[in-house]
Each structure stands twice: as C-alpha cells, then as structure tokens.
Design a protein around this motif. Structure first.
Motif, mmCIF file in Angstrom:
data_model
loop_
_atom_site.group_PDB
_atom_site.id
_atom_site.type_symbol
_atom_site.label_atom_id
_atom_site.label_comp_id
_atom_site.label_asym_id
_atom_site.label_seq_id
_atom_site.Cartn_x
_atom_site.Cartn_y
_atom_site.Cartn_z
ATOM 1 N N VAL A 61 -1.526 12.019 1.863
ATOM 2 C CA VAL A 61 -0.242 12.585 2.308
ATOM 3 C C VAL A 61 -0.492 13.643 3.376
ATOM 4 C CG1 VAL A 61 1.881 13.723 1.585
ATOM 5 C CG2 VAL A 61 0.792 12.077 0.066
ATOM 6 N N TYR A 64 12.790 7.530 -8.602
ATOM 7 C CA TYR A 64 11.377 7.845 -8.808
ATOM 8 C C TYR A 64 11.289 9.028 -9.769
ATOM 9 C CZ TYR A 64 10.532 4.945 -4.704
ATOM 10 O OH TYR A 64 10.477 3.900 -3.823
ATOM 11 N N GLY A 106 0.795 -1.231 0.000
ATOM 12 C CA GLY A 106 0.000 0.000 0.000
ATOM 13 C C GLY A 106 0.820 1.270 0.000
ATOM 14 N N GLY A 107 2.136 1.147 0.209
ATOM 15 C CA GLY A 107 3.000 2.312 0.203
ATOM 16 C C GLY A 107 3.001 3.050 -1.126
ATOM 17 N N GLU A 133 0.654 4.273 -2.537
ATOM 18 C CA GLU A 133 -0.250 5.429 -2.448
ATOM 19 C C GLU A 133 0.533 6.722 -2.255
ATOM 20 O OE1 GLU A 133 -3.368 5.434 -2.961
ATOM 21 O OE2 GLU A 133 -4.265 3.529 -2.374
ATOM 22 N N LEU A 134 1.656 6.664 -1.569
ATOM 23 C CA LEU A 134 2.448 7.876 -1.345
ATOM 24 C C LEU A 134 2.895 8.458 -2.678
ATOM 25 C CD1 LEU A 134 4.094 9.934 0.312
ATOM 26 C CD2 LEU A 134 5.960 8.277 0.319
ATOM 27 N N TYR A 135 3.464 7.618 -3.527
ATOM 28 C CA TYR A 135 4.016 8.115 -4.785
ATOM 29 C C TYR A 135 2.899 8.507 -5.756
ATOM 30 C CZ TYR A 135 8.173 6.504 -2.561
ATOM 31 O OH TYR A 135 9.179 6.352 -1.638
ATOM 32 N N TRP A 143 2.416 3.452 7.243
ATOM 33 C CA TRP A 143 2.042 4.696 6.576
ATOM 34 C C TRP A 143 0.536 4.887 6.479
ATOM 35 C CZ3 TRP A 143 0.191 6.371 1.566
ATOM 36 C CH2 TRP A 143 0.435 7.723 1.316
ATOM 37 N N PRO A 162 6.462 4.801 3.615
ATOM 38 C CA PRO A 162 6.041 3.458 3.260
ATOM 39 C C PRO A 162 7.176 2.470 3.027
ATOM 40 C CG PRO A 162 5.790 4.894 1.375
ATOM 41 C CD PRO A 162 6.181 5.756 2.531
#
Lengths: 341, 302
Positions: free
Chosen positions: A221, A104, A73-74, A76-78, B158, B216
C-alpha cells in the motif's frame, strides 16, 4: 559473510542494544492497542429493496482465502489492512443495470479509514450527522465520497463500496439510500491518532496536502501511495500503523531524471515497540541509504539526513516512532519535516 | 535482502527497470550506470496505429458493432499496409493457423464485442471457426496455438502500474503473483517463454473506454470514453503509447503530473532487457486517424 553484510549486521546490533534497558519508549502503544477490535457489528441488515432494485436473501461471503478469486491480485490491498471478511450483494432490477454493494468488514476502525484514505477524490457526502468530537485531524473531514455512480464509505470497522453499474438520477438516489442504511445506527469512530503526528505546517514554508494523506500498514500500500522499494525495507506489517503525506511549498520541487517533479513526503510509522522500530531503521538504512554506514553519527544514527539522487532523505527515531522525509530540496527542510533541528 | 531490492533511488536514476529485471542492488548502481552508458542498443523503429471514432460508443456506452467493425478493418489495414481487411488479416495469420486471441477479463475487461469482431474477421479471412480460440489461461493454451493476438483493454493496475499489453500474457507464466509490484519489470520474460515466443502476430488494444487509475477495483471516475483501438506488431511500442495516454489522462484529471505508483517498470525493461521492441518515443511513429479530440499523445516526434 560479505563485508557489506557484516557491517549491516553490526549496525543492526548497535541500533538495537541501547533500547533493551528501556521500559516503554516514546510512541510505543500499550500491547493491546493494535489488537483486533472487539467484534461488535459484523453484519448489517440491508433493505431487501432499494427503489426498483432487489437484493438476494444472502450475501456472497468472501474471506482471505477466497478474495483473490473474487478480485484477482487486488485482494492484496485489503489484506494489507486487517481484513476480516467481505459481504457482496448485487441488487437487480428489470431493465436496469445492477447496483453492487460490497461491505468490507475490518478488524479495526483505523483499517476502514485507511481504505477510504486511498483516494480522497469525489464529492463529499454526509450520510449521518457528525458529533462535536469529530475532529478531522490532518485529513479531509469526509467519511463518504461519491463519484460517477460509486459511493465509498468509512463507518467504524466497515469500509463499503456501493456502485451503480450505470449512473442515472434514479440509481444515484438508491445508492445514497443504501449508503444511509449502511451507516444507520453505527458509531462515528475517531480517525487514527497517528495522523496527529503529521503537522499541518512545517516551518514557514511547507503545508500538508490533506487530500493526499494515506493511512496504511503494508509496504504494498505504501508503494501505491509513494513508491519506496520493491521489498519491505521498513518492516511494515499489520502490527504497524503508518501515514504518509506530501507537503507543498512555493519552492521548486526536486525532479527525477525525466523531469517529473516530486514533492516532499513525510512518512511516520508507529511500530509495536521500540526494539522493532530500531530494527526497522537499521533495515531501512542498509537498504536505502547504504552510504550512511560510512558517515560518523554521534547519536548512533537515531536521526540523520543524507543527500541522494532526488534531494534529501532524513529520518528520526523516537521510541517506537520512526519519521522519514523524502524528496526534500535541502538538508534544512529534510530535518524540519522529521521534527529535527 | 537488500541485494535484490529495487528502490526509489534506482527509479530516480532511471535504472529501476533494468535493476529490477536483473536483480541489481543499490550498491551496484554505479556499476550498472557504467554498463548502461557502455551498452549500445541497436536502433529500432515501430509504427503504432491509432484509430478512433466518436460513434464507437453510444450515449448509453454500448458498443456500436458496425462502427467497431469498420474501425477494426481500418486498424489492421493501416497496421499491415494492405488494401483490404481480408488481405490484412491474411498477412498476419495463415488459414491453417490455430489462432489464440487473448483478451483480459479482470478490472477493465476487453469488450466482448471486440473479441467477437476479431474472431469474425479471422473467420471471414479463411481461418476455420474451430481454429480461433480464446487463449486466456495457462501456458497450455499458448502451446496449443500457432499464432497469438494480444487483445488487452487499456488500463492502469494496482500491482503493476500499467496492466495492458505486457501483462496480457501473465497467466501463461503460471505464477501471476510473481510479477506484481516492482517485479512487474519481469513481465517481458513471459513473452519469451517457449510456447509463446514468436507467436504474437498482432497487439490490439481495446481503448474504447480505458481506466486510468489502478484499482484494485474499477472506479468509474477514472473510466473515460476514448473510443479508440491501438495496434501494432511491436508490443513494447504499443504499450509505450498506451502508457502515454494513461499518464496524460491522469495529468489532465489532476492538473499536474500524477505518476503511476508502483512505476510501470515493465515497459523499459521489455525494451532494454528482453529486447521485445522499443519503448523510446522517438523511435515510434504513431499513425493516428479519426476523432482527434483529447488524443492525449504528444505528436511532436511523429
């Protein structure tokens, strides 16, 4: 339709109507200002070897469809920024732990900056000389930060993580060498202009915590920086720019029921246009300050302040710009933070 | 839209977890507060075992398997009150059980050495090797087991604030993203799913090297050597102690309170909405043994 929903809809219409006759209200950016940056440099020729470490010939390419497989699910940050793709290299060396390089590629330099702004901790590292126009605005001057084996870099449209699985003097040296290779020849992009709207000082009392400033576009965020609401009650999107910062003073902060202190925070959002901003304010007021619908506002709620459980909340709409202050101890401070009187 | 929105205002009132789990609007806060005042939750009590050994990790941060094995035996004996590790395991599972061990694989994975030690202990206690399985995955994994051992690693997360005990079963839901952000308050419901409910015999947290920030992706600055195992049969109590350790470490790093955001609403909700155990510190006794440096737990109520 329930009476509450009816009131909120009417409020929304009232907030939107007056702006329809305007051409370009304050704060609104030209239509193409938030558009993806020209695809200038979307690859880097990293060195094949770094000391004892060697990389494979080609990176592992991750895009928005595969990012959740890569990092759960990390991702989602990017995706909360304007993400293009990710290139992953793993440098391996016999008898040593690997060095991971993640590049990135973002669609704008502000997005790369935003990712770095998620955490200003670590040791500042200078990987390339700065220039005279490199004004730090409301944030630390760092473009690269190192700690415990991890180097994080903002370089124009690129956000990079270079991480040694085990930090040693040798791995640190190669992590830094890779960092220098990543930024070599790349431009020093300016920091987001929006940061200029976060004042260094407010009144005689409040000063910004530069090392806690976040630049963001998504409510997920925002919630990571400052928990506001489970839903997107400010209508944030990739078309928006937002920045949030805590402010300090000598005065006792407001506290939660459990006694946790909470500093005043100022959030500024630039929407694509004034109409979108007004809709967002209506949404915010309905969801977060439902009491305001019963309080007469001579200026049609373009600005206001409300006492809530944790001090005061204030807001001010200025064209496409929305300022909201949270956790302020009194009405005066609340109004000062959003630039009111 | 606002009807099911949980805001900071809920959180500051201390009603966020309940509101999140029940989908109560801000306008309904006063009513909720009234209900909360009226509600009489039965008193609960729980014991959480914490075993630490400074030698669990070597200088190069490898796991010392022999030390870990001793710690594991000590942990299950103290948790069950039995005098031998074998008896302790047999008080938790039967040799005829199919035991699903559920490690975590992302962000800060459970040390494989711990998984192996648990597996070996179960086999030593008489469970056939084929009946000890890795149950991390969809609900069919849980359904195929007659007993479960939750084996998460201690970490912040996160999207859920804390990502340790209650989040450990998230894959059983089949829809992990449904529990992200403030929806993490609903994580407790997974423990009550048919096929899961009532099967958890032990919650054993790998606190050898926890992660106190959210990701994350792991940032090594926020990993530290705690060299501990945390265990109990009450998942909420174990999570509450795990959360206290995380928050205290964060406070230590910054020298001031550094709350998790989004807030880990799942812990209180698991207590007050899903009745999985107690999250109240005054109802939890921590039985801590071994290395005492930087325990990061308030022992006043033990």
């Amino acid at each position: 339709m329930t009476p509450v929903r009816c009131c909120l809809r009417i409020l929304g219409v009232l907030l939107i109507l007056p702006v329809c006759a305007c051409s370009r209200p304050a704060g609104e950016r030209p239509r193409d200002a938030g558009a993806p940056a020209v695809q200038k440099m979307l690859s880097i020729n990293l060195p094949k070897t770094a000391g004892a470490w060697t990389r494979p010939d080609a990176p592992r390419r991750i895009d928005e469809t595969s990012i959740f497989s890569y990092m759960d699910g990390g991702g989602e940050l990017y995706l909360g920024y304007r993400f293009d793709h990710l290139d992953v290299y793993e440098y391996a060396a016999p008898g040593r732990d690997p060095i991971l390089v993640e590049l990135y590629w973002m669609r704008g330099s502000d997005d790369g900056f935003g990712l770095l702004s998620n955490d200003w901790g670590g040791e500042p590292v200078v990987l390339q000389p700065s220039n005279a126009g490199d004004a730090p605005r409301a944030v630390p001057a760092s473009r690269a930060l190192y700690g415990a084996g991890l180097l994080r870099i903002w370089s124009d449209t690129l956000y990079a993580r270079v991480m040694a699985a085990r930090e040693t003097a040798e791995s640190r040296e190669q992590v830094m060498a890779l960092g220098r290779a990543i930024v070599a020849g790349r431009p020093l992009a300016p920091r987001p202009e929006l940061l200029d709207l976060l004042p260094d000082r407010v009144g005689a009392t409040y000063s910004i915590r530069r090392d806690r400033v976040w630049f963001l576009r998504s409510h997920l965020v925002l919630n990571s920086a400052y928990f506001l609401a489970s839903q997107n009650i400010l209508d944030l999107s990739l078309a928006c720019e937002a920045a949030i910062a805590p402010y300090e003073s000598g005065a006792p902060p407001v506290t939660s029921r459990k006694g946790t202190p909470h500093r005043p925070h100022l959030l500024v959002v630039r929407y694509p246009d004034a109409i979108t901003a007004r809709r967002a304010l209506a949404h915010f007021l309905g969801a977060y300050l439902p009491e305001t619908r019963t309080v007469p506002q001579p200026d049609r709620r373009l600005s206001g302040a409300q006492q809530v459980e944790h001090g005061w909340v204030s807001y001010r709409l200025d064209g496409a710009l929305l300022f909201v202050a949270f956790d302020t101890p009194d009405a005066r401070a609340a109004n000062l933070l959003v630039g009111g009187r | 839209m606002a009807d099911h929105c949980v805001t900071r205002r809920h959180f500051m009132r201390g009603t966020a977890s309940t509101a999140a789990a029940l989908g109560v609007s801000l306008a309904g806060l006063d009513r909720l507060d009234g209900l909360a005042r009226q509600a009489v939750r039965p008193a609960r009590s729980a014991v959480v075992t914490l075993v630490r050994d400074r030698g669990a990790l070597t200088a190069s941060r490898s796991v010392d398997a022999a030390v870990l094995s001793r710690m594991l035996s000590e942990t299950v004996m103290r948790t069950t009150g039995e005098r031998s590790a074998r008896a302790a395991w047999l008080s938790l599972v039967k040799p005829t059980d199919v035991v699903g061990v559920v490690p975590t694989e992302h962000l800060n994975p459970t040390h494989h050495e711990l998984f192996d030690a648990v597996r070996q202990s179960l086999v030593d206690a008489g469970v056939p090797p084929a009946n000890v399985v890795n149950a991390n995955g969809g609900i069919e994994k849980a359904r195929s087991c007659t007993a479960l051992i939750a084996l998460p690693a201690l970490k912040a997360h996160w999207l859920t604030g804390i990502g340790t005990v209650l989040k450990n079963y998230i894959l059983f839901s089949g829809r992990p993203s449904r529990y992200h952000d403030e929806n993490n308050a609903g994580l407790g419901e997974i423990w009550n799913l048919p096929g899961v409910k009532g099967k958890t015999r032990l919650v054993l947290v790998d606190a050898l090297r926890p992660l106190c920030d959210k990701g994350p992706q792991p940032d090594p600055r926020y990993l530290w050597d705690y060299n501990g195992l945390i265990a109990g049969v009450d998942p909420v109590a174990v999570e509450a102690i795990a959360l206290q350790i995380i928050l205290e470490k964060r406070r230590q790093i910054r020298g001031e309170p550094w709350p998790l955001s989004p807030p880990p609403l799942c812990v209180t909700a698991a207590d007050e909405v899903y009745a999985l155990g107690t999250s109240r510190r005054n109802e939890i006794k921590v039985n801590a043994v071994g290395w005492t440096a930087d325990l990061l737990i308030d022992r006043a109520s033990d």
